[in-house]
Design a protein around this motif. Structure first.
Motif, mmCIF file in Angstrom:
data_model
loop_
_atom_site.group_PDB
_atom_site.id
_atom_site.type_symbol
_atom_site.label_atom_id
_atom_site.label_comp_id
_atom_site.label_asym_id
_atom_site.label_seq_id
_atom_site.Cartn_x
_atom_site.Cartn_y
_atom_site.Cartn_z
ATOM 1 N N ARG A 118 0.869 -13.885 4.174
ATOM 2 C CA ARG A 118 0.684 -14.562 5.474
ATOM 3 C C ARG A 118 0.482 -13.544 6.585
ATOM 4 N N LEU A 119 1.268 -12.471 6.563
ATOM 5 C CA LEU A 119 1.157 -11.431 7.597
ATOM 6 C C LEU A 119 -0.232 -10.800 7.606
ATOM 7 N N LEU A 120 -0.775 -10.523 6.426
ATOM 8 C CA LEU A 120 -2.065 -9.848 6.338
ATOM 9 C C LEU A 120 -3.185 -10.669 6.960
ATOM 10 N N ASP A 121 -3.049 -11.974 6.960
ATOM 11 C CA ASP A 121 -4.073 -12.838 7.559
ATOM 12 C C ASP A 121 -4.166 -12.652 9.064
ATOM 13 N N TYR A 122 -3.093 -12.157 9.688
ATOM 14 C CA TYR A 122 -3.050 -12.079 11.145
ATOM 15 C C TYR A 122 -2.890 -10.649 11.644
ATOM 16 N N ASP A 123 -3.182 -9.683 10.794
ATOM 17 C CA ASP A 123 -3.149 -8.285 11.214
ATOM 18 C C ASP A 123 -4.581 -7.779 11.358
ATOM 19 N N PHE A 150 -5.966 -4.904 11.452
ATOM 20 C CA PHE A 150 -6.399 -3.798 10.604
ATOM 21 C C PHE A 150 -6.308 -4.119 9.116
ATOM 22 N N LEU A 151 -5.321 -4.900 8.723
ATOM 23 C CA LEU A 151 -5.059 -5.095 7.297
ATOM 24 C C LEU A 151 -5.773 -6.279 6.678
ATOM 25 N N ILE A 152 -6.344 -7.145 7.483
ATOM 26 C CA ILE A 152 -6.966 -8.343 6.918
ATOM 27 C C ILE A 152 -8.112 -7.988 5.969
ATOM 28 N N SER A 153 -8.778 -6.854 6.209
ATOM 29 C CA SER A 153 -9.914 -6.473 5.361
ATOM 30 C C SER A 153 -9.474 -6.051 3.957
ATOM 31 N N CYS A 154 -8.217 -5.649 3.784
ATOM 32 C CA CYS A 154 -7.756 -5.209 2.466
ATOM 33 C C CYS A 154 -6.695 -6.153 1.909
ATOM 34 N N LYS A 155 -6.699 -7.419 2.365
ATOM 35 C CA LYS A 155 -5.689 -8.383 1.933
ATOM 36 C C LYS A 155 -5.708 -8.585 0.423
ATOM 37 N N GLU A 156 -6.874 -8.907 -0.138
ATOM 38 C CA GLU A 156 -6.956 -9.194 -1.566
ATOM 39 C C GLU A 156 -6.551 -7.985 -2.399
ATOM 40 N N GLU A 157 -6.997 -6.814 -1.974
ATOM 41 C CA GLU A 157 -6.653 -5.592 -2.703
ATOM 42 C C GLU A 157 -5.156 -5.324 -2.641
ATOM 43 N N PHE A 158 -4.554 -5.573 -1.487
ATOM 44 C CA PHE A 158 -3.117 -5.347 -1.351
ATOM 45 C C PHE A 158 -2.327 -6.296 -2.247
ATOM 46 N N ILE A 159 -2.652 -7.577 -2.224
ATOM 47 C CA ILE A 159 -1.913 -8.551 -3.024
ATOM 48 C C ILE A 159 -2.040 -8.228 -4.508
#
Length: 456
Positions: free
Chosen positions: A328-333, A335-344
């Motif tokens: 949920r946090l990554l959706d609203y950051d 800088f990090l939204i671009s690497c959400k799938e990779e992070f998860i």
């Protein structure tokens, strides 16, 4: 630099709990904050009317009057024929007049700089100002005009022309303080134009200047490094080599790690995300975990807590919960939204790898719960890991178990692990020896004092 009016921004649906825009924005130029506010508007993190007021307040000290008028119209739902409030209309006329004045002053200078022999001299980047003074009667006031026009056009949002003028200015041997300001401006222009290769070069040049300049105080150096790390986020999360670079700078450059621990522990969010998504994370996690453990009292969010739960407490249930919050946090950051799938994906693999070190036989259904996945998806995910040679295991489809194969550490890997820090330890020992020798003979050998660090 700007501190956003956080108190006036009313969060909706609890999505702003971990928003760092206010903290990060206080270390950025106001032009760099604008894209972040646009992102928050799109995500509807805050009430839209408050976001529009924040943008107007942000633009108040720039020359981007047309943009400010458009936002004002949007805020007050004015019709298209409305020109805007009187003060903004008057301010626009002043900006247009000033721009024309500056263009008149800069045109003769640009004519000189555009001559072929001058362009050739600038390519060598040596004694450009002396050459222009001798051959074209260039003087200090003309040099100042180049900087002033660059600053004015930057405030107008003309980042391309501003970057060109600042590049010329840095070749004209300005004073150290002015050179530093020009380098910050050039870096901001490169970021706003999204020219990430040039921005990475500008970042490296500015970093060397900050680290090597001797005539600034320790406090100012700390502030400069803090600003640099915040500005670097734009580059590191867009450049192909950025995630490796952020680990090198934030985790393995001690001066910058000290700056994070001293003044901006919230940057641990981005360092942690970079390590988790890195293919070499197993060799990096030990150092990251040490830093997170040290700073757990000063900063926490779902991303850092995920690492804490998994690698410090070994609490898989809590780690799974934090992973859900991370999503949920990554959706609203910004800088990090671009690497959400990779992070998860990488975070699930971290949970799985850690779980497999403890257990030999694992229930797929239980593993699916730990990974926040359905049983079918978890089985397919494990099959893909085995197929891609990331996992030495086999699946017992009848019992619904994953059976881990023994993975003894090779002798070669043991040697690598034992000796990987040998070079650093040797360098540290040599520095200590040099320091002791310098202290011992410093008073009797004045000619050697120049080798001693300035702070000793």
């Amino acid at each position: 630099l700007l501190t956003l009016p956080r108190a006036s921004l009313v969060a909706i649906e609890g999505m702003a709990e971990y928003d760092l825009t206010s903290k990060i924005g206080s270390y950025l130029d106001r032009h760099l904050v604008l894209p972040m506010l646009e992102f928050l508007s799109e995500k509807k993190v805050y009430d839209e009317s408050d976001m529009l007021r924040a943008k107007i307040q942000l633009l108040g000290k720039t020359n981007m009057v047309d943009y400010a008028i458009d936002i004002y119209k949007q805020l007050h739902q004015s019709d298209e024929e409305y020109e805007g409030p009187d003060e903004m209309v008057e301010r626009r006329k002043e900006v247009v007049y000033e721009l024309q004045e500056w263009e008149t002053k800069i045109d003769p200078i640009l004519t000189i700089l555009g001559e072929p022999e001058v362009a050739e001299q600038m390519k060598e980047e040596q004694n450009v100002f002396d050459y222009l003074t001798t051959e074209h009667d260039f003087n200090e006031s003309m040099k100042a005009i180049v900087y002033d026009v660059a600053k004015f056009k930057y405030e107008c949002g003309n980042y391309s022309d501003a970057a060109d003028h600042l590049y010329f200015y840095t070749l004209l041997s300005p004073p150290q303080e002015a050179m530093m300001a020009a380098m910050w401006g050039k870096l901001s222009c490169s970021i706003l134009m999204q020219d990430w290769d040039v921005a990475l070069e500008d970042l490296g040049r500015l970093r060397r200047d900050i680290d090597e300049t001797t005539n600034i105080s320790h406090l100012m150096r700390l502030q400069q490094r803090t600003w640099l790390m915040h500005w670097s986020l734009f580059i590191f999360f867009h450049h192909p080599k950025g995630l490796d670079e952020i680990i090198t700078l934030f985790l393995y450059q001690q001066d910058y790690l000290n700056a994070i621990q001293t003044s901006c522990p919230h940057l641990l969010r981005y360092l942690t995300a970079a390590v988790i998504t890195n293919k070499r994370r197993q060799s990096l996690l030990k150092d990251l975990v040490r830093v997170i453990r040290q700073q757990s009292f000063s900063y926490k969010d779902p991303i850092t807590e995920f690492v804490e739960r998994l690698y410090i407490n070994f609490d898989f249930d809590e780690a799974q919960q934090k992973l859900s919050e991370c999503e949920r946090l990554l959706d609203y950051d910004f800088f990090l939204i671009s690497c959400k799938e990779e992070f998860i994906e990488s975070a699930r693999l971290c949970v799985f790898e850690t779980f497999c070190r403890i257990h030999h036989c694992i229930s797929i259904s239980m593993l699916a719960t730990k990974l926040n996945m359905s049983s079918d998806n978890a089985e397919k995910w494990i099959v893909n890991l085995i197929r891609n040679a990331k996992l030495d295991a086999k699946i017992d489809a009848k019992e619904g178990h994953v059976i881990m194969m023994s993975q003894p550490t090779s002798i070669y890997q043991r040697v690598i692990d034992k000796t990987k820090s040998l070079a650093f330890q040797s360098q540290f020992l040599a520095q200590n020896i040099d320091k002791r020798l310098s202290q011992k003979i410093g008073m009797s050998a004045p000619q050697q004092q120049r080798w001693m660090p300035a702070d000793i």
